[in-house]
Design an enzyme around this catalytic site. Sequence first.
Site, PDB file in Angstrom:
ATOM      1  N   ARG A  27     -33.251   6.297 -86.346  1.00  9.19           N
ATOM      2  CA  ARG A  27     -32.187   6.741 -87.252  1.00  9.19           C
ATOM      3  C   ARG A  27     -32.751   7.699 -88.292  1.00  9.19           C
ATOM      4  NH1 ARG A  27     -29.807   4.374 -83.829  1.00  9.19           N
ATOM      5  NH2 ARG A  27     -28.285   2.678 -84.003  1.00  9.19           N
TER       6      ARG A  27
ATOM      7  N   TYR B 165     -13.942   2.886 -84.778  1.00  8.01           N
ATOM      8  CA  TYR B 165     -14.237   3.616 -86.018  1.00  8.01           C
ATOM      9  C   TYR B 165     -14.410   5.107 -85.738  1.00  8.01           C
ATOM     10  CZ  TYR B 165     -16.985   5.079 -90.103  1.00  8.01           C
ATOM     11  OH  TYR B 165     -17.439   5.732 -91.217  1.00  8.01           O
TER      12      TYR B 165
ATOM     13  N   HIS C 139     -24.736  -2.363 -93.209  1.00  8.18           N
ATOM     14  CA  HIS C 139     -25.625  -1.513 -92.421  1.00  8.18           C
ATOM     15  C   HIS C 139     -27.041  -2.085 -92.478  1.00  8.18           C
ATOM     16  CE1 HIS C 139     -22.333   1.468 -92.897  1.00  8.18           C
ATOM     17  NE2 HIS C 139     -22.678   1.725 -91.661  1.00  8.18           N
TER      18      HIS C 139
ATOM     19  N   VAL D  17     -21.520   5.913-102.409  1.00  7.25           N
ATOM     20  CA  VAL D  17     -21.664   7.364-102.652  1.00  7.25           C
ATOM     21  C   VAL D  17     -20.892   7.762-103.911  1.00  7.25           C
ATOM     22  CG1 VAL D  17     -21.414   9.667-101.665  1.00  7.25           C
ATOM     23  CG2 VAL D  17     -21.961   7.746-100.182  1.00  7.25           C
ATOM     24  N   GLY D  18     -19.724   7.144-104.115  1.00  5.00           N
ATOM     25  CA  GLY D  18     -18.964   7.404-105.336  1.00  5.00           C
ATOM     26  C   GLY D  18     -19.765   7.023-106.569  1.00  5.00           C
TER      27      GLY D  18
ATOM     28  N   THR E  62     -25.747  11.326 -92.262  1.00 12.60           N
ATOM     29  CA  THR E  62     -26.381  10.307 -91.412  1.00 12.60           C
ATOM     30  C   THR E  62     -26.323   8.973 -92.150  1.00 12.60           C
ATOM     31  OG1 THR E  62     -28.401  11.110 -92.379  1.00 12.60           O
ATOM     32  CG2 THR E  62     -28.003  11.718 -90.107  1.00 12.60           C
ATOM     33  N   ASN E  63     -27.030   7.956 -91.666  1.00 10.31           N
ATOM     34  CA  ASN E  63     -26.979   6.611 -92.276  1.00 10.31           C
ATOM     35  C   ASN E  63     -27.347   6.664 -93.760  1.00 10.31           C
ATOM     36  OD1 ASN E  63     -27.161   6.297 -89.405  1.00 10.31           O
ATOM     37  ND2 ASN E  63     -27.664   4.146 -89.735  1.00 10.31           N
TER      38      ASN E  63
HETATM   39  P1  GDP Z   1     -25.689   2.173 -86.797  1.00 14.34           P
HETATM   40  O1  GDP Z   1     -26.776   3.090 -87.265  1.00 14.34           O
HETATM   41  O2  GDP Z   1     -24.335   2.787 -86.902  1.00 14.34           O
HETATM   42  O3  GDP Z   1     -25.986   1.614 -85.442  1.00 14.34           O
HETATM   43  O4  GDP Z   1     -25.579   0.937 -87.790  1.00 14.34           O
HETATM   44  P2  GDP Z   1     -26.578  -0.049 -88.539  1.00 14.34           P
HETATM   45  O5  GDP Z   1     -26.924   0.476 -89.874  1.00 14.34           O
HETATM   46  O6  GDP Z   1     -25.861  -1.351 -88.487  1.00 14.34           O
HETATM   47  O7  GDP Z   1     -27.952  -0.130 -87.703  1.00 14.34           O
HETATM   48  C1  GDP Z   1     -27.984  -0.812 -86.510  1.00 14.34           C
HETATM   49  C2  GDP Z   1     -29.395  -0.921 -85.953  1.00 14.34           C
HETATM   50  O8  GDP Z   1     -30.186  -1.748 -86.811  1.00 14.34           O
HETATM   51  C3  GDP Z   1     -29.353  -1.608 -84.596  1.00 14.34           C
HETATM   52  O9  GDP Z   1     -30.440  -1.139 -83.812  1.00 14.34           O
HETATM   53  C4  GDP Z   1     -29.539  -3.061 -84.970  1.00 14.34           C
HETATM   54  O10 GDP Z   1     -30.036  -3.856 -83.889  1.00 14.34           O
HETATM   55  C5  GDP Z   1     -30.576  -2.929 -86.095  1.00 14.34           C
HETATM   56  N1  GDP Z   1     -30.587  -4.091 -87.003  1.00 14.34           N
HETATM   57  C6  GDP Z   1     -31.615  -4.964 -87.174  1.00 14.34           C
HETATM   58  N2  GDP Z   1     -31.293  -5.945 -88.016  1.00 14.34           N
HETATM   59  C7  GDP Z   1     -30.017  -5.674 -88.444  1.00 14.34           C
HETATM   60  C8  GDP Z   1     -29.143  -6.323 -89.358  1.00 14.34           C
HETATM   61  O11 GDP Z   1     -29.435  -7.370 -89.957  1.00 14.34           O
HETATM   62  N3  GDP Z   1     -27.928  -5.738 -89.566  1.00 14.34           N
HETATM   63  C9  GDP Z   1     -27.563  -4.567 -88.945  1.00 14.34           C
HETATM   64  N4  GDP Z   1     -26.375  -4.026 -89.222  1.00 14.34           N
HETATM   65  N5  GDP Z   1     -28.368  -3.967 -88.051  1.00 14.34           N
HETATM   66  C10 GDP Z   1     -29.580  -4.500 -87.801  1.00 14.34           C
END
Ligand code: GDP
Length: 299
Positions: free
Chosen positions: A195, A123, A166, A2-3, A151-152
Amino acid sequence: MVGSAINKIKGDYPAYRFVFFSSSEYDLSSLEETKSLFREVQPTMVIHLAACVGGLFKNMHNKVEMLEKNVMINFNVVRCCHEFDVEKLVACLSTCIFPDNTTYPINETMLHDGPPHTSNDAYAYAKRMLDIQCQAYRENYGSNFQCVIPTNIYGAHDNYHLEDAHVIPALIHKCYLAKKDGIPFVMRGSGKPLRQFIYAEDLAKLMMWSVEHNTDPILILSVPEDQEVSIEHVARLIAREFDYEHQLAFDESFSDGQFKKTADNSLLASKLKFDFVPIADGIKRSVAWFVENYATARK
Ligand code: GDP
């Protein structure tokens, strides 16, 4: 990430002198180093983006670090903002810190209404304390310390680590390697969780809007609810960019994490009309950035 996105658009804000720092220059988990940074820069406004962050799997496997580092970083930054008379602080939370067992959509009033999901509780509690700390300074000292809740986030300069990242950066990296080696592109979990994703450059603009105009102590910065997508949809968009959709496979032995955390962006929408970069476009740009910067990208 973001920075870097704010750095990219800073020319649109000529009234300010921007100063950026990374963790390689100052360790914000040390109060002494944080004080030296504030002494050197004497900031009038602070956008606090520094955090120990990662995806679902990093959160599950590094709880002590996620809790302790974030508590220390936030404690030091907010305290220094007070000591050095910062006029405005905009600090970043995340929608993943909201209660797990809740009603949807989640809004700004619900942050502390119940425990977070167990996968990222360490966290989440550290970040919730950042909200409490800002609130305490507002109440005791009238400080203009605000929190925003994105959000993400995804985009250029993300961390593309295969295990800790992520989902979007992790899958972009995995698909890149899978195609290079001619093997299946394996995503984790069922792909069913939902998401809302925000492109980093959109968030950078919204952060700057918050600095200049927002008066709410806590504000969700999210795409609308109708732009919520499944993880499988995202994986397919990534695979499509690599022309590798036929090789997409699921490894359901991995966790799905929280099923959804749908956020309500109506407070933001009531203040500002904003056109978000659609997810397909954002992924196209992120894949292009990753491929172009493969040698130097964080991964
Ligand atoms: P969250 O949104 O905080 O849960 O974090 P993430 O960005 O890590 O997203 C997680 C979701 O993506 C979960 O449903 C995981 O099962 C799915 N996912 C699928 N493949 C991956 C991967 O390679 N890395 C991560 N981090 N999540 C994955």
